[in-house]
Write a protein that holds these residues in place. Structure first.
Motif, mmCIF file in Angstrom:
data_model
loop_
_atom_site.group_PDB
_atom_site.id
_atom_site.type_symbol
_atom_site.label_atom_id
_atom_site.label_comp_id
_atom_site.label_asym_id
_atom_site.label_seq_id
_atom_site.Cartn_x
_atom_site.Cartn_y
_atom_site.Cartn_z
ATOM 1 N N VAL A 39 0.847 -0.805 -0.324
ATOM 2 C CA VAL A 39 -0.286 0.208 0.157
ATOM 3 C C VAL A 39 0.808 1.296 0.741
ATOM 4 O O VAL A 39 0.380 2.377 -0.783
ATOM 5 N N PHE A 40 2.087 1.534 0.807
ATOM 6 C CA PHE A 40 2.805 2.342 0.894
ATOM 7 C C PHE A 40 3.059 2.798 -0.296
ATOM 8 O O PHE A 40 3.227 3.682 -1.180
ATOM 9 N N SER A 41 4.009 1.780 -0.941
ATOM 10 C CA SER A 41 4.257 1.256 -2.807
ATOM 11 C C SER A 41 3.857 2.197 -3.068
ATOM 12 O O SER A 41 4.172 2.755 -3.936
ATOM 13 N N PHE A 42 2.487 1.498 -3.551
ATOM 14 C CA PHE A 42 1.827 2.374 -4.862
ATOM 15 C C PHE A 42 1.031 3.909 -4.280
ATOM 16 O O PHE A 42 0.952 4.104 -5.046
ATOM 17 N N VAL A 43 1.091 4.295 -2.805
ATOM 18 C CA VAL A 43 0.655 5.843 -2.122
ATOM 19 C C VAL A 43 2.420 6.442 -2.804
ATOM 20 O O VAL A 43 1.809 7.250 -3.659
ATOM 21 N N LEU A 44 3.110 5.757 -2.675
ATOM 22 C CA LEU A 44 4.371 6.463 -3.244
ATOM 23 C C LEU A 44 4.729 6.705 -4.356
ATOM 24 O O LEU A 44 4.604 7.979 -4.839
ATOM 25 N N ALA A 45 4.155 6.326 -5.213
ATOM 26 C CA ALA A 45 4.261 5.893 -7.039
ATOM 27 C C ALA A 45 3.312 6.091 -7.730
ATOM 28 O O ALA A 45 3.678 7.114 -9.032
ATOM 29 N N ASP A 46 1.625 6.107 -7.209
ATOM 30 C CA ASP A 46 0.812 6.692 -7.502
ATOM 31 C C ASP A 46 0.777 8.261 -7.295
ATOM 32 O O ASP A 46 1.731 8.685 -7.027
ATOM 33 N N ASP A 47 0.333 8.733 -8.950
ATOM 34 C CA ASP A 47 -0.175 9.878 -8.851
ATOM 35 C C ASP A 47 -1.001 11.422 -7.857
ATOM 36 O O ASP A 47 -0.932 12.167 -7.715
ATOM 37 N N ALA A 48 -2.100 10.773 -7.240
ATOM 38 C CA ALA A 48 -2.753 10.891 -6.357
ATOM 39 C C ALA A 48 -2.065 10.918 -5.063
ATOM 40 O O ALA A 48 -1.721 11.098 -4.733
ATOM 41 N N LEU A 80 0.718 7.106 7.027
ATOM 42 C CA LEU A 80 -0.126 7.985 6.173
ATOM 43 C C LEU A 80 -0.567 8.487 7.340
ATOM 44 O O LEU A 80 -0.187 8.066 8.297
ATOM 45 N N SER A 81 -1.482 9.766 6.635
ATOM 46 C CA SER A 81 -2.540 10.320 7.654
ATOM 47 C C SER A 81 -3.893 9.708 7.087
ATOM 48 O O SER A 81 -4.109 9.940 6.152
ATOM 49 N N ARG A 82 -4.753 10.058 8.293
ATOM 50 C CA ARG A 82 -6.274 9.687 8.188
ATOM 51 C C ARG A 82 -6.672 10.977 7.677
ATOM 52 O O ARG A 82 -6.131 11.452 9.120
ATOM 53 N N GLU A 83 -7.668 11.155 6.983
ATOM 54 C CA GLU A 83 -8.256 12.861 7.630
ATOM 55 C C GLU A 83 -9.439 12.669 6.859
ATOM 56 O O GLU A 83 -9.917 11.230 6.303
ATOM 57 N N PHE A 96 2.721 12.552 2.957
ATOM 58 C CA PHE A 96 3.420 13.219 3.061
ATOM 59 C C PHE A 96 3.767 13.878 2.004
ATOM 60 O O PHE A 96 5.366 13.847 1.441
ATOM 61 N N ASP A 97 3.166 14.733 0.725
ATOM 62 C CA ASP A 97 3.724 15.210 -0.733
ATOM 63 C C ASP A 97 4.897 15.697 0.373
ATOM 64 O O ASP A 97 5.481 16.157 -0.880
ATOM 65 N N GLU A 98 4.754 16.974 0.934
ATOM 66 C CA GLU A 98 5.717 18.152 0.982
ATOM 67 C C GLU A 98 6.788 16.962 1.812
ATOM 68 O O GLU A 98 6.909 16.748 2.951
ATOM 69 N N ASP A 99 8.197 16.197 1.224
ATOM 70 C CA ASP A 99 8.984 16.515 1.244
ATOM 71 C C ASP A 99 8.923 14.824 2.491
ATOM 72 O O ASP A 99 8.811 14.320 3.226
ATOM 73 N N VAL A 100 7.980 13.677 2.050
ATOM 74 C CA VAL A 100 7.771 12.143 2.158
ATOM 75 C C VAL A 100 8.965 12.426 3.434
ATOM 76 O O VAL A 100 8.284 11.644 4.356
ATOM 77 N N TRP A 101 9.815 11.738 2.831
ATOM 78 C CA TRP A 101 11.303 11.269 3.415
ATOM 79 C C TRP A 101 11.148 11.747 5.111
ATOM 80 O O TRP A 101 11.744 11.399 5.663
ATOM 81 N N GLY A 102 11.294 13.345 4.624
ATOM 82 C CA GLY A 102 12.263 14.241 5.425
ATOM 83 C C GLY A 102 11.262 14.365 6.580
ATOM 84 O O GLY A 102 10.734 14.084 7.551
ATOM 85 N N THR A 103 9.817 14.159 6.520
ATOM 86 C CA THR A 103 8.462 14.238 6.973
ATOM 87 C C THR A 103 8.623 12.632 8.141
ATOM 88 O O THR A 103 8.489 13.190 9.194
ATOM 89 N N ILE A 104 8.493 11.967 7.309
ATOM 90 C CA ILE A 104 8.860 10.549 7.971
ATOM 91 C C ILE A 104 10.207 10.864 8.633
ATOM 92 O O ILE A 104 10.127 9.791 10.411
ATOM 93 N N PHE A 105 10.739 10.543 8.559
ATOM 94 C CA PHE A 105 12.095 10.796 9.771
ATOM 95 C C PHE A 105 12.074 12.286 10.637
ATOM 96 O O PHE A 105 12.503 11.280 11.491
ATOM 97 N N ARG A 106 11.919 12.686 10.298
ATOM 98 C CA ARG A 106 11.340 13.569 11.508
ATOM 99 C C ARG A 106 10.052 12.968 12.881
ATOM 100 O O ARG A 106 10.676 13.085 13.938
ATOM 101 N N GLN A 107 9.303 12.517 12.475
ATOM 102 C CA GLN A 107 8.514 12.257 13.324
ATOM 103 C C GLN A 107 9.118 10.869 14.315
ATOM 104 O O GLN A 107 9.378 10.406 15.031
#
Length: 172
Positions: A39-48, A80-83, A96-107
């Motif tokens: 699921v994460f790989s799909f969200v990472l690679a897909d455009d939505a 992922l975040s749930r909204e 987290f489209d703005e800086d995916v990996w930076g956001t993840i690692f900062r968490q």
């Protein structure tokens, strides 16, 4: 309203799913549960930028039941975040489209602080000079070092990312 997932033609979809499976396999080999990796790989690679559970199920090609556990895992670990959209009754998930990996690692930084604190408490509780106390103190210092270095690396990553992409997050 959640944007429709762009449905690529069969060849594009096949290539996307190949990429998703390859990347998910790498994640799974490093310890990720298999379905959250897919699921994460799909969200990472897909455009939505946002997905309902049904859209994720259709995108990955699995049942909605399989998605449920995956998104619970991915939201719990901060990938992922749930909204919920105003006046909507279904949850949407986003990366987290703005800086995916930076956001993840900062968490991860608060977790490193908790490990550091727990090890410090352990070192204090054990008899001074014991091997256990030494190992707990070393663990405390390891997590302190890792936390401080990770913050520096993430600051350098932000500067590097800005140099690469500027404000254009759509550029590859």
């Amino acid at each position: 309203m959640v944007a429709e997932v762009d449905v690529p033609d069969d060849e594009e979809r096949t290539e996307l799913l190949r990429l998703v499976e390859r990347f998910a396999l790498v994640l799974a080999e490093s310890g990720w549960p298999r379905m959250p990796a897919r699921v994460f790989s799909f969200v990472l690679a897909d455009d939505a930028d946002r997905y309902t559970a049904a859209e994720l199920a259709a995108g990955v090609g699995v049942s909605p039941a399989a998605i449920s556990g995956a998104v619970k895992y991915l939201t719990r670990v901060g990938l992922l975040s749930r909204e919920r959209e105003p006046r909507a009754r279904i949850d949407v998930y986003r990366i987290f489209d703005e800086d995916v990996w930076g956001t993840i690692f900062r968490q991860r930084v608060p977790s490193l602080e908790r490990y550091e604190q727990a090890a410090a408490e352990g070192a204090e509780m054990l008899p001074k000079g014991s091997m256990g106390a030494r190992r707990m103190r070393e663990t405390q210092e390891f997590y302190r070092f890792l936390r401080l270095e990770e913050e520096k690396v993430l600051d350098r990553w932000s500067a590097h990312r800005q140099a690469l992409f500027g404000d254009d997050t759509q550029r590859t």
